[in-house]
Write an enzyme that holds these catalytic residues in place. Sequence first.
Site, PDB file in Angstrom:
ATOM      1  N   PRO A  10       2.625  -4.484   9.922  1.00 49.49           N
ATOM      2  CA  PRO A  10       1.587  -4.603  10.940  1.00 49.49           C
ATOM      3  C   PRO A  10       0.214  -4.105  10.514  1.00 49.49           C
ATOM      4  O   PRO A  10       0.082  -3.071   9.867  1.00 49.49           O
ATOM      5  CB  PRO A  10       2.124  -3.752  12.095  1.00 49.49           C
ATOM      6  CG  PRO A  10       3.594  -3.779  11.928  1.00 49.49           C
ATOM      7  CD  PRO A  10       3.824  -3.817  10.438  1.00 49.49           C
ATOM      8  N   ASN A  11      -0.770  -4.886  10.876  1.00 46.91           N
ATOM      9  CA  ASN A  11      -2.194  -4.583  10.725  1.00 46.91           C
ATOM     10  C   ASN A  11      -2.717  -4.682   9.294  1.00 46.91           C
ATOM     11  O   ASN A  11      -3.925  -4.553   9.083  1.00 46.91           O
ATOM     12  CB  ASN A  11      -2.542  -3.217  11.328  1.00 46.91           C
ATOM     13  CG  ASN A  11      -2.287  -3.192  12.808  1.00 46.91           C
ATOM     14  OD1 ASN A  11      -2.730  -4.070  13.534  1.00 46.91           O
ATOM     15  ND2 ASN A  11      -1.536  -2.200  13.260  1.00 46.91           N
ATOM     16  N   ARG A  18     -10.425  -3.180   8.803  1.00 46.46           N
ATOM     17  CA  ARG A  18      -9.873  -2.015   9.489  1.00 46.46           C
ATOM     18  C   ARG A  18     -10.163  -0.744   8.686  1.00 46.46           C
ATOM     19  O   ARG A  18      -9.748  -0.621   7.543  1.00 46.46           O
ATOM     20  CB  ARG A  18      -8.364  -2.196   9.634  1.00 46.46           C
ATOM     21  CG  ARG A  18      -7.672  -1.018  10.237  1.00 46.46           C
ATOM     22  CD  ARG A  18      -6.159  -1.205  10.227  1.00 46.46           C
ATOM     23  NE  ARG A  18      -5.516   0.011  10.689  1.00 46.46           N
ATOM     24  CZ  ARG A  18      -4.349   0.429  10.257  1.00 46.46           C
ATOM     25  NH1 ARG A  18      -3.670  -0.264   9.369  1.00 46.46           N
ATOM     26  NH2 ARG A  18      -3.836   1.544  10.726  1.00 46.46           N
ATOM     27  N   TYR A  23      -9.081   2.447   3.967  1.00 44.99           N
ATOM     28  CA  TYR A  23      -8.354   1.389   3.260  1.00 44.99           C
ATOM     29  C   TYR A  23      -9.200   0.591   2.279  1.00 44.99           C
ATOM     30  O   TYR A  23      -8.681  -0.265   1.562  1.00 44.99           O
ATOM     31  CB  TYR A  23      -7.726   0.424   4.280  1.00 44.99           C
ATOM     32  CG  TYR A  23      -6.735   1.098   5.182  1.00 44.99           C
ATOM     33  CD1 TYR A  23      -5.480   1.463   4.716  1.00 44.99           C
ATOM     34  CD2 TYR A  23      -7.051   1.385   6.507  1.00 44.99           C
ATOM     35  CE1 TYR A  23      -4.558   2.093   5.538  1.00 44.99           C
ATOM     36  CE2 TYR A  23      -6.139   2.020   7.337  1.00 44.99           C
ATOM     37  CZ  TYR A  23      -4.906   2.366   6.846  1.00 44.99           C
ATOM     38  OH  TYR A  23      -3.998   2.993   7.659  1.00 44.99           O
ATOM     39  N   ASN A  74       5.085  -2.313   2.204  1.00 49.15           N
ATOM     40  CA  ASN A  74       4.225  -1.402   2.946  1.00 49.15           C
ATOM     41  C   ASN A  74       4.534  -1.689   4.408  1.00 49.15           C
ATOM     42  O   ASN A  74       4.014  -2.648   4.978  1.00 49.15           O
ATOM     43  CB  ASN A  74       2.750  -1.633   2.647  1.00 49.15           C
ATOM     44  CG  ASN A  74       1.848  -0.651   3.378  1.00 49.15           C
ATOM     45  OD1 ASN A  74       2.249  -0.069   4.378  1.00 49.15           O
ATOM     46  ND2 ASN A  74       0.634  -0.490   2.893  1.00 49.15           N
ATOM     47  N   ALA A  77       2.752   0.831  10.231  1.00 47.45           N
ATOM     48  CA  ALA A  77       3.199   1.764  11.280  1.00 47.45           C
ATOM     49  C   ALA A  77       4.718   1.781  11.447  1.00 47.45           C
ATOM     50  O   ALA A  77       5.270   2.782  11.912  1.00 47.45           O
ATOM     51  CB  ALA A  77       2.532   1.412  12.606  1.00 47.45           C
ATOM     52  N   GLU A  98       8.527   1.664  -1.538  1.00 46.80           N
ATOM     53  CA  GLU A  98       7.594   1.760  -0.413  1.00 46.80           C
ATOM     54  C   GLU A  98       6.218   2.177  -0.931  1.00 46.80           C
ATOM     55  O   GLU A  98       6.113   3.095  -1.734  1.00 46.80           O
ATOM     56  CB  GLU A  98       8.116   2.799   0.580  1.00 46.80           C
ATOM     57  CG  GLU A  98       7.244   2.986   1.799  1.00 46.80           C
ATOM     58  CD  GLU A  98       7.858   3.976   2.780  1.00 46.80           C
ATOM     59  OE1 GLU A  98       7.107   4.880   3.211  1.00 46.80           O
ATOM     60  OE2 GLU A  98       9.049   3.858   3.099  1.00 46.80           O
ATOM     61  N   HIS A 100       2.000   2.878   0.216  1.00 42.39           N
ATOM     62  CA  HIS A 100       0.974   3.063   1.229  1.00 42.39           C
ATOM     63  C   HIS A 100      -0.363   3.200   0.523  1.00 42.39           C
ATOM     64  O   HIS A 100      -0.491   3.956  -0.446  1.00 42.39           O
ATOM     65  CB  HIS A 100       1.254   4.292   2.095  1.00 42.39           C
ATOM     66  CG  HIS A 100       2.510   4.153   2.883  1.00 42.39           C
ATOM     67  ND1 HIS A 100       2.565   3.400   4.036  1.00 42.39           N
ATOM     68  CD2 HIS A 100       3.757   4.615   2.654  1.00 42.39           C
ATOM     69  CE1 HIS A 100       3.802   3.423   4.496  1.00 42.39           C
ATOM     70  NE2 HIS A 100       4.546   4.143   3.674  1.00 42.39           N
ATOM     71  N   ARG A 107      -3.158  12.588   6.300  1.00 43.69           N
ATOM     72  CA  ARG A 107      -3.703  11.999   7.527  1.00 43.69           C
ATOM     73  C   ARG A 107      -3.033  12.623   8.750  1.00 43.69           C
ATOM     74  O   ARG A 107      -2.499  13.730   8.688  1.00 43.69           O
ATOM     75  CB  ARG A 107      -3.516  10.477   7.467  1.00 43.69           C
ATOM     76  CG  ARG A 107      -4.342   9.868   6.315  1.00 43.69           C
ATOM     77  CD  ARG A 107      -4.305   8.391   6.277  1.00 43.69           C
ATOM     78  NE  ARG A 107      -4.904   7.842   7.497  1.00 43.69           N
ATOM     79  CZ  ARG A 107      -4.694   6.597   7.901  1.00 43.69           C
ATOM     80  NH1 ARG A 107      -3.921   5.774   7.209  1.00 43.69           N
ATOM     81  NH2 ARG A 107      -5.259   6.158   8.998  1.00 43.69           N
TER      82      ARG A 107
END
Length: 146
Positions: A10-11, A18, A23, A74, A77, A98, A100, A107
């Site tokens: 997502p996103n 964003r 990012y 990735n 969320a 995985e 990110h 964060r």
Amino acid sequence: MKHIYVINGPNLNRLGLREPGVYGTSTLVDLENMLKEEGLRLGCQISCFQSNHEGEVIDLIHKSADLTDGVIINPGALTHYSYGVRDAIASINVPVIEVHISNVHAREAFRHTSVTAPVTKGQIVGLGFMGYKLALTALLEGDEKK
């Protein structure tokens, strides 16, 4: 020729728009092109997918079991709460790494926990798009253990 799936959750379709301070300004298309070029250089096929829907991410993970030699994911969320994605990763016999883009551990507190990482071969965080390249190298050069 090895075949690697790259799954973005997502996103991540909003990369470049964003939170560019977190990012960067490069887009998902930029990331996918970079990975496909790197795949050609390393002699492997890269298939890229992005979905904002948990069920589609799970379906792609399941599909990867029969069609790929490894997965770079990735989960966005979904990382922090999706036991469905976690169980899908655990159910396949190809290695999964995985990734990110940001350092999730630096964060917000809710980002510090990954329910998916414990069932992956490894996790790379905070290295931007380079993290995906490192994951690709690890999948191609590492052993075949999950």
